[in-house]
Design a protein around this motif. Sequence first.
Motif, mmCIF file in Angstrom:
data_model
loop_
_atom_site.group_PDB
_atom_site.id
_atom_site.type_symbol
_atom_site.label_atom_id
_atom_site.label_comp_id
_atom_site.label_asym_id
_atom_site.label_seq_id
_atom_site.Cartn_x
_atom_site.Cartn_y
_atom_site.Cartn_z
ATOM 1 N N GLU A 309 8.630 22.745 -10.483
ATOM 2 C CA GLU A 309 9.470 22.038 -9.520
ATOM 3 C C GLU A 309 10.141 22.977 -8.525
ATOM 4 O OE1 GLU A 309 9.056 19.254 -12.969
ATOM 5 O OE2 GLU A 309 9.288 21.415 -12.655
ATOM 6 N N LEU A 310 10.242 24.239 -8.871
ATOM 7 C CA LEU A 310 10.837 25.202 -7.942
ATOM 8 C C LEU A 310 10.047 25.246 -6.631
ATOM 9 C CD1 LEU A 310 12.990 27.418 -7.491
ATOM 10 C CD2 LEU A 310 11.400 29.061 -8.509
ATOM 11 N N GLY A 311 8.760 24.992 -6.704
ATOM 12 C CA GLY A 311 7.929 25.022 -5.512
ATOM 13 C C GLY A 311 8.250 23.928 -4.513
ATOM 14 N N ASN A 312 8.981 22.865 -4.947
ATOM 15 C CA ASN A 312 9.356 21.780 -4.038
ATOM 16 C C ASN A 312 10.642 22.065 -3.272
ATOM 17 O OD1 ASN A 312 7.151 20.286 -5.042
ATOM 18 N ND2 ASN A 312 8.397 19.453 -6.719
ATOM 19 N N MET A 313 11.359 23.125 -3.685
ATOM 20 C CA MET A 313 12.663 23.429 -3.075
ATOM 21 C C MET A 313 12.447 24.291 -1.830
ATOM 22 S SD MET A 313 14.376 21.913 -5.544
ATOM 23 C CE MET A 313 16.074 22.418 -5.576
ATOM 24 N N THR A 314 11.883 23.711 -0.821
ATOM 25 C CA THR A 314 11.415 24.477 0.336
ATOM 26 C C THR A 314 12.539 24.996 1.226
ATOM 27 O OG1 THR A 314 11.133 22.390 1.535
ATOM 28 C CG2 THR A 314 9.203 23.306 0.394
ATOM 29 N N SER A 315 13.780 24.526 1.006
ATOM 30 C CA SER A 315 14.897 24.992 1.825
ATOM 31 C C SER A 315 15.656 26.153 1.183
ATOM 32 C CB SER A 315 15.879 23.836 2.085
ATOM 33 O OG SER A 315 15.257 22.794 2.807
#
Length: 977
Positions: A309-315
């Motif tokens: 899920e860390l990969g979804n934290m694009t900001s």
Amino acid sequence: MAAKLGYLTRGAAAILCLLIFHVAQSDSHAQARGSGRTGTCISWERDALLSFKAGLLDPAGRLSSWRGKDCCQWKGVGCSNTTGHVIKLNLRNTDTPGYPMLNLGSMHDSHNSLSLSREVMGFSLAALQQLRYLDLSGNYFNGTSIPVSMGSLGNLRYLNLSSSGFSGIIPSQLGNLSNLKYLDVGGSFSGLYVMDLAWLPRLSLLSYLDLSNLLFISFQKNNMLLVPVGYLLHMVNMLASLKILRLVGCGLTNTMSATSKSNLTHLEVLDLSDNWFDTSLEHSWFWDHTGLKELYLSNSGWHGSIPQELGNMTSLQVIDFSLNNLVGLIPSNLQDLCSLEVLHFKMVNINASIGEFMDRLPRCSWNTIQVLSMDDTNVTGKLPISIGSMTSLSVLSVSRNMITGTVPLGVGSLVNLRVLDLSFNKLNGLLIKEHFSGLSNLEYLDLSYNSMKMVVEPNWVPPFRLIRLVLYSCRLGPHFPKWLRWQTNIDYLDLGNANLDDVIPAWFWVTFSRASYLDASGNKLRGSLPENLQHMSADSLYLESNKLTGQVPRLPINISNLDLSSNSFSGSLPSELNAVLLQLLSLANNQITGTIPSSMCQLTGLLLLDLSGNNLTGDVMQCWWESDNSSSMSSVNSADQFGSGMYSLALNNNDLSGEFPKFLQSASKLQFLDLSYNRLSGTLPKWLPEKMPDLQILRVRSNMFSGHIPKNLTYLKSLHYLDIAHNNISGAIPWSLSHLKAMRAISHNLAINVVEGDIAVVTKGQTRDYTFDIYRLMVNLDLSCNSLTGQIPEELSFLITLTNLNLSSNQLVGKIPNEIGDLEHLESLDLSYNKLSGEIPSSLSALTSLSRLNLSYNNLSGIIPSGPQLQALDNQVDIYIGNPGLCGYPLSKNCSTSTSGTELSVSHEDADYVVPLYVGMSIGFVVGLWTVFCTMLTRRAWVIAYFQLIDKFYDEVYVWVATSCACMTKKNHGNTA
């Protein structure tokens, strides 16, 4: 028509009345401003500020500008340009100590803090009704409560009370501040607590909330209980405008992960550090907040792998996963995290090559990453050459790993680098000037505990000006590095064990005169120190284990830690020791002569004093003032007495005389005391347990103490090392020694504050050097070489943790207690040179840890016990020599032919034959002696053999006498023990 006209007339009249009222009100306000203001300051608000100031202590004079009539010009006060009201009060203490990741300088003190002298804060501030901005952070308000009246400041937009020394309950009236956008009541070591957060959702405009280090409690039961974290998040969840949420150190648990979906859609910064979730990181509620820019999760008990899920934290710009139980590499799907700036992974068990870790970082962020912290992450392999392309790097810290190979030259192109820490790795090879060519902003450099060699030209001028430089164990020598001359900003310098074989240059003491920490220990530095070092600012100076000569200089005034041990300093100590801040002073193992100066008594803050291994003479310092009969003894233990805070004292291996030092009656915290190898006399004082209750190690061997062993030593509950050997102690061994707690049970909590290094210990018949870590684990009882009498108390078998027991060279009688086999941890047992009798207890064979045994020169008899442990000991025969009644292996005397235990008796009826028997034996002895004598006159070989036998007997007697005499007198003080 008339009715209509009347209606219009009444409406116009109403409008006219409103206009008149408005003008009148404006005029009244204008008159108020005109009569109540001087310049641009409203008088009652000025009076409120002066009242507030009157209730404060201001040691630094921060409010010195608060005088005159125009309060809007006072420092920290801001007024409205239109109304003249005070709308801003900023009294933040910017010198509050912080805790950055890498502290480049010494921490500030709290001299600038404001504090209360009387409680007028709430009354004064309540008068400032137009206040919009209030910042009291970083001060210390003496544990007072947050004034309830702060809830009346309805215009407040900004309220910062963090780290201000407030305590007690946070008033629910803060919920009345409906215009508040910024609220910070957190901070380190806060004494604030919360019972109910029902007031929090009323602050609907909040965009910043910091509740760090608050205690969330409930009085629903008799004991204080943690408020459910779900309840806390539920309250916070109603603050739809919230952008920054900090809940550091709030005691949060894993129940937070199980709460319902969060409504904090605008959240950008989330800090949950220093809690205890003790759960997997994978299914936490915050992964839905893909707009997060900063995520702080350090030291909160997260475990498992770092989720995809860390990969979804694009900001994300900041990721802090440090100090958790996370395992493995970061996910491989981070290619869209192009805004990364700060990465903290300290103590995350990555357990892979650093090259593989770097490959998983998104390429688009290589030019944006500023901080990369990977200390103690079990990364291996070589530093990748590509690290030189991370041009924005400001901090690169990868210490305490297993990185190998050489440092890439590309590091030298990191022009923004401020911190470079590669310490505690396995790096090798050469460091040349190209490694540092572009590091013009470098302030912190730590390459210690590697195997690198620095090779630069003598005239090289570095591009940087360092604040902290640590090169311990790097090979810099043999010549002293001249390039250090340009590092005038150094505050912390460590050149320990750096292969320096040179004279310390004169410029060293000028260039680093402002440094607080200087370490050049473990080298081969020669020459003498400047006669006077009082111009130095150093609070820590370590030059031990070199070849320095000359006299000990006059010390820096602010010095607190000084170690000049293991050099060749000579002469006497400075007569004036003005360094009243000294806490650690070690001058051990030098050639210092003379007496200990009386000015030593002024060093009342000493925690450790080591003057051992010198040639000091005279009485031990008399830092003592006897109280008269009418005065209280409480003054003896006061904090301003010399030794009152001391943990460790070593005066051994000198030539000091006099009695047991009386100033030690003030040393209530003393844990380590070594007075051995001197010429101290008198008796061992009975006040030891009362005045030094925490004593763990007591060594007084090789002195001239007399009298008996104090029976009340048993009250020293932490004493695990007692050595009073080689004195003139007499009397019986007190059976009460069996009550020494630290020798009866294994304790893992023993801690001793002593200087690092080795200390010599006499055990197993040898003198060995042990580190202090090992020393504090030894359990030793050495009473050897005294004049002790009586029997060995059976109760000594209760000291089951003993590793060394030495009772040799006394006058002990009786049997060896059979219970001695209960000492299962015993490694060395020496009972030699006594008058012990009877058989050797078979229980000795049960001592599986025993590696040294000496029972020689007693009156023991019978069969020597067998057993694999006893038969594995070295020097088997020497263990039992001097006991003619013993038989069996390893002695040559066969027990089957021994008459041991058989008595020859003469009956009454044969008594008449006794006299003729003795006469006949005498005649036979004379005839036999002359026969042998006459034979030897004709046989030369027999004569030689006879006198060789006599010589051997003489040698054995001489050794026994010499050994006994040595045990009755002190050894030469130059020997180490």
